[in-house]
Design a protein around this motif. Structure first.
Motif, PDB file in Angstrom:
ATOM      1  N   SER A 252      39.048  46.204  43.756  1.00 52.14           N
ATOM      2  CA  SER A 252      40.528  46.652  44.070  1.00 52.14           C
ATOM      3  C   SER A 252      41.440  45.476  43.321  1.00 52.14           C
ATOM      4  O   SER A 252      41.306  44.534  43.250  1.00 52.14           O
ATOM      5  N   ASP A 253      42.739  45.997  43.142  1.00 52.86           N
ATOM      6  CA  ASP A 253      43.718  45.038  42.872  1.00 52.86           C
ATOM      7  C   ASP A 253      43.533  44.462  41.619  1.00 52.86           C
ATOM      8  O   ASP A 253      43.486  43.305  41.688  1.00 52.86           O
ATOM      9  N   SER A 254      43.152  45.266  40.534  1.00 46.75           N
ATOM     10  CA  SER A 254      42.446  44.666  39.565  1.00 46.75           C
ATOM     11  C   SER A 254      43.473  43.513  38.822  1.00 46.75           C
ATOM     12  O   SER A 254      44.631  43.824  38.869  1.00 46.75           O
ATOM     13  N   GLN A 255      43.036  42.428  38.323  1.00 43.46           N
ATOM     14  CA  GLN A 255      43.889  41.330  37.630  1.00 43.46           C
ATOM     15  C   GLN A 255      43.297  41.262  36.354  1.00 43.46           C
ATOM     16  O   GLN A 255      42.198  41.473  35.883  1.00 43.46           O
ATOM     17  N   LEU A 256      44.112  40.639  35.598  1.00 42.71           N
ATOM     18  CA  LEU A 256      43.883  40.480  34.204  1.00 42.71           C
ATOM     19  C   LEU A 256      42.692  39.521  33.904  1.00 42.71           C
ATOM     20  O   LEU A 256      41.785  39.741  33.177  1.00 42.71           O
ATOM     21  N   GLY A 257      42.301  38.470  35.013  1.00 44.65           N
ATOM     22  CA  GLY A 257      41.148  37.767  34.774  1.00 44.65           C
ATOM     23  C   GLY A 257      39.691  38.632  35.312  1.00 44.65           C
ATOM     24  O   GLY A 257      38.791  37.970  34.741  1.00 44.65           O
ATOM     25  N   ASP A 258      39.971  40.073  35.578  1.00 43.61           N
ATOM     26  CA  ASP A 258      38.705  40.538  35.588  1.00 43.61           C
ATOM     27  C   ASP A 258      38.274  41.376  34.424  1.00 43.61           C
ATOM     28  O   ASP A 258      37.312  41.772  34.247  1.00 43.61           O
ATOM     29  N   THR A 259      39.018  41.132  33.324  1.00 43.71           N
ATOM     30  CA  THR A 259      38.469  41.543  31.937  1.00 43.71           C
ATOM     31  C   THR A 259      37.321  40.885  31.477  1.00 43.71           C
ATOM     32  O   THR A 259      37.156  39.526  31.431  1.00 43.71           O
ATOM     33  N   ALA A 260      36.370  41.666  31.373  1.00 45.38           N
ATOM     34  CA  ALA A 260      34.960  40.917  31.071  1.00 45.38           C
ATOM     35  C   ALA A 260      33.913  42.147  31.039  1.00 45.38           C
ATOM     36  O   ALA A 260      34.139  43.159  31.309  1.00 45.38           O
ATOM     37  N   MET A 261      32.567  41.592  30.567  1.00 40.38           N
ATOM     38  CA  MET A 261      31.506  42.532  30.721  1.00 40.38           C
ATOM     39  C   MET A 261      30.945  42.619  32.087  1.00 40.38           C
ATOM     40  O   MET A 261      30.870  41.372  32.874  1.00 40.38           O
ATOM     41  N   TYR A 262      30.315  43.580  32.730  1.00 39.38           N
ATOM     42  CA  TYR A 262      29.841  43.588  33.911  1.00 39.38           C
ATOM     43  C   TYR A 262      28.614  44.162  34.023  1.00 39.38           C
ATOM     44  O   TYR A 262      28.256  45.357  33.183  1.00 39.38           O
ATOM     45  N   PHE A 263      27.645  43.403  34.304  1.00 38.88           N
ATOM     46  CA  PHE A 263      26.261  43.891  34.335  1.00 38.88           C
ATOM     47  C   PHE A 263      25.606  44.302  35.735  1.00 38.88           C
ATOM     48  O   PHE A 263      25.820  43.484  36.760  1.00 38.88           O
ATOM     49  N   CYS A 264      24.804  45.239  35.929  1.00 40.51           N
ATOM     50  CA  CYS A 264      24.279  45.694  37.045  1.00 40.51           C
ATOM     51  C   CYS A 264      22.844  45.105  36.859  1.00 40.51           C
ATOM     52  O   CYS A 264      22.340  45.093  35.979  1.00 40.51           O
TER      53      CYS A 264
END
Lengths: 114, 113
Positions: A80-92
């Motif tokens: 929620s409320d995405s921020q620029l610092g959330d830019t990344a690869m996400y792994f489950c």
């Protein structure tokens, strides 16, 4: 054997908006743990959120929450409320109860657009 | 140290050469893990050390890969006679016990030319 599937190789979201990343898994285990990890360009894997399979309540960590559907073997991540610092690869990832290794999906590259 | 330290950060080697990758875990962590991350792939488990127990080597892809952990601390992953398909990021992690406090290093990017 355990498998983890992430069907969205790339996603993007506008800053301040909400995005959901999908993950499904396959296992015959009844007790296990599920995770979402973030990997920025620094390459270090950072734990975002963890869910114990025996807990029905969905885990939340500030802007991050999961939708855990055990019967469907689904474990999605909502940011929620995405921020620029959330830019990344996400792994489950999956780990058996008393296990000693993670089983990872192939990742979703998330870009937050200003 | 404060975190898991891996060296070198990047390594370029010629096909057929041997390479050693080093991991310094967090002080006091008894468990140490190696993973491989190939381009466009998730992390693949390689090997697990826990205290003085025999390591779990079930993830090592071939006999060219080996790892040791000296004194229950520093670990070295050795790849002999490197091949181009060995090119990947090799990540190390350590933990005090089980899945809690599981901390990754920043990895070594290995390129075999």
């Amino acid at each position: 054997a355990q498998t983890v599937t992430q069907s969205q190789p790339e996603m993007s979201v506008q800053e301040a908006e909400t995005v959901t990343l999908s993950c499904t898994y396959d296992t015959s285990e009844s007790n296990y743990y599920l995770f979402w990890y973030k990997q920025p360009p620094s390459r270090q894997m950072i734990l975002v959120i963890r869910q114990e399979a025996y807990k029905q309540q969905n885990a939340t960590e500030n802007r991050f929450s999961v939708n855990f559907q055990k019967a469907a073997k689904s474990f999605s991540l909502k940011i929620s409320d995405s921020q620029l610092g959330d830019t990344a690869m996400y792994f489950c990832a999956f780990m058996k109860h008393r296990g000693n290794q993670f089983y990872f999906g192939t990742g979703t590259s998330l870009t937050v657009i200003p | 140290g404060a975190g898991v330290s891996q060296s070198p950060s990047n390594k370029v080697t010629e096909k057929g050469k041997d390479v050693e990758l080093r991991c310094d875990p967090i002080s006091g962590h008894t468990a140490l893990y190696w993973y491989r991350q190939s381009l466009g792939q998730g992390l693949e488990f390689l090997i697990y050390f826990q205290g003085n127990s025999a390591p779990d080597k079930s993830g090592l892809p071939s006999d060219r890969f080996s790892a040791e952990r000296t004194g229950g601390s520093v670990s070295t992953l050795t790849i002999q006679r490197t091949q181009q398909e060995d090119s990947a990021v090799y990540l190390c992690a350590s933990s005090l016990e089980g899945l809690y406090g599981y901390t990754f290093g920043s990895g070594t990017r290995l390129t075999v030319v």
